[in-house]
Design an enzyme around this catalytic site. Structure first.
Site, PDB file in Angstrom:
ATOM      1  N   ASP A 122      -8.035  -5.238  -0.617  1.00  0.00           N
ATOM      2  CA  ASP A 122      -8.474  -6.045  -1.755  1.00  0.00           C
ATOM      3  C   ASP A 122      -8.206  -7.535  -1.584  1.00  0.00           C
ATOM      4  OD1 ASP A 122      -9.581  -4.119  -3.481  1.00  0.00           O
ATOM      5  OD2 ASP A 122      -7.573  -3.389  -3.928  1.00  0.00           O
TER       6      ASP A 122
ATOM      7  N   HIS B 267       0.845  -1.195   0.000  1.00  0.00           N
ATOM      8  CA  HIS B 267       0.000   0.000   0.000  1.00  0.00           C
ATOM      9  C   HIS B 267       0.878   1.240   0.000  1.00  0.00           C
ATOM     10  CE1 HIS B 267      -3.220   2.761   0.992  1.00  0.00           C
ATOM     11  NE2 HIS B 267      -4.025   1.812   0.568  1.00  0.00           N
TER      12      HIS B 267
END
Ligand code: ACO
Length: 371
Positions: free
Chosen positions: A307, A256
């Site tokens: 996700d 991320h």
């Protein structure tokens, strides 16, 4: 001029909608863990739009509006019928949202009340569009939205034409809460850039859908499931993932830009993935995901993002893979539109600079003299 590739670490706006501070995500000051455990998606959408949790009357009013607005205009339904059956589902959604603007007489009304009405209408209509597209492409008739049920309930009902199980509604509702907003992520930034020209809310949301579609952003949830299917069984995980890493390939659903010590949303989805696996009697996707996490975190220090486990959650809910990113859009719609409304309250055109690195001192050569 110095360039920061990918605008990493650049603070490009002030916002009072959501924050990520020391790895903690909050919506309007409420910790995501607290909301995930207690709030419904509609309460969260209200919170993002109005800055406070709704009281019972306000929530009932929002439910009523979402119910009233859920049917989509005939023109958009026709557009979906004309969409090629093998179209990318995010491209179909992007086009249909553009179509909604053409069918909305308030589309270009920049009044704040009109913009809030449009945000609620979009929230009500996105699930209807996605479910209708999913059915039309299979040669089935779209199912009309149900009155007075939640966004999660209505979406599952319109998708299958059957009354969804309570656990499925609960799981989807929680996933919607977890995905609703995330500070200045790529799609939200795209929405803000678009409306900062004083363009309309539909243009902002259309830009955002285009940005969310990419596999480095929302498209990663589909890519995770494609990878799990490609791996096929728990026995293949080790060699597949090690091979990917050795070949410097990215493992979708990991890493991320902002979180370096883990995405706080991932644990909720992991828990749901496990529970749903037990209920459906199919632990395969969850077990494979856990194995992948152990290898990727162990060897690269990369942690799963939102996700990663959403892929196995949606698969357990029997949702087709290419609807995962459109579902993300249903949820992020509240965040996008809250940011659009915020942008309008103190707008300035967003127009950064680029450092020019191309050729200089060029002179025009007539076409017949060019090689
Ligand atoms: N798998 C393997 N290696 C990775 C991964 C990954 N998923 N993510 C990052 N890395 C490595 C990169 O290869 C790079 O290594 P290097 O320095 O040796 O070249 C290093 O970590 C930094 O990665 P960047 O891509 O530069 O990080 P950036 O902040 O630009 O990207 C991103 C963040 C896009 C999320 C990235 O981690 C990624 O591509 N992940 C996979 C896609 C994904 O899951 N996206 C969803 C993000 S969450 C969301 O949008 C809802």
């Amino acid at each position: 001029m110095s360039v920061t590739k990918g605008l990493e670490g650049i603070v490009a706006a002030t916002s009072s909608i959501s924050s990520i501070i020391d790895g903690v995500l909050t919506y309007r000051g409420y910790d995501i863990d607290n909301l995930a455990d207690n709030a419904s998606y509609e309460e969260v959408a209200y919170l993002l739009w109005y800055g406070k949790l709704p009281n019972a009357t306000e929530l009932a009013n929002l439910h009523q509006q979402l119910s009233d607005y859920a049917p989509i205009p005939e023109f958009v339904l026709e557009l979906l019928r004309l969409t090629p059956k093998d179209a990318n589902s995010m491209a179909a959604l992007r086009t249909a949202v553009s179509g909604l603007a053409l069918a909305d007489s308030e589309a270009n009304d920049m009044n704040e009340e009109a913009n809030i009405r449009k945000a609620i209408r979009l929230q009500a209509q996105l699930p209807t569009i996605i479910a209708a597209f999913a059915r039309i492409r299979e040669g089935k008739e779209p199912v009309a939205p149900k009155k007075n049920v939640s966004v999660a309930h209505n979406f599952l009902y319109m998708l299958t034409g059957k009354e969804p199980e309570a656990i499925a509604i609960e799981a989807l509702d929680k996933a919607l809460v977890l995905h609703a907003d995330h500070e200045l992520n790529a799609s939200t930034f795209a929405a803000r850039v678009t409306v900062a020209t004083l363009s309309d809310i539909y243009s902002g949301v259309t830009s955002a859908i285009g940005a969310l579609k990419g596999p480095l952003h929302g498209g990663a949830n589909e890519a995770v499931m494609a990878m799990l299917e490609d791996i096929g069984s728990e026995d293949n995980v080790d060699s597949y993932i090690k091979n990917q890493l050795d070949n410097k390939k990215k493992i979708m659903g990991f890493g991320h830009r902002v979180y370096k010590n883990g995405d706080p949303r991932a644990k909720h989805l992991q828990r749901m993935s496990k529970e749903l696996g037990k209920i459906t009697g199919n632990m395969k996707w969850y077990n494979m995901s856990i194995q992948i996490e152990e290898i990727v975190t162990g060897s690269k220090g990369l942690k799963p993002n939102v996700d990663f486990y959403s892929a196995s959650v949606y698969t357990s809910l029997e949702i087709p893979r290419d609807l995962f990113t459109p579902i993300f859009a249903i949820s992020r719609l509240s965040g996008w539109t809250a940011h659009i409304l915020e942008q309008f309250t103190d707008n300035r055109l967003i127009r950064p600079r680029a450092e020019y690195v191309g050729p200089t001192n060029q002179h025009y050569v007539a076409i017949e003299k060019r090689s």
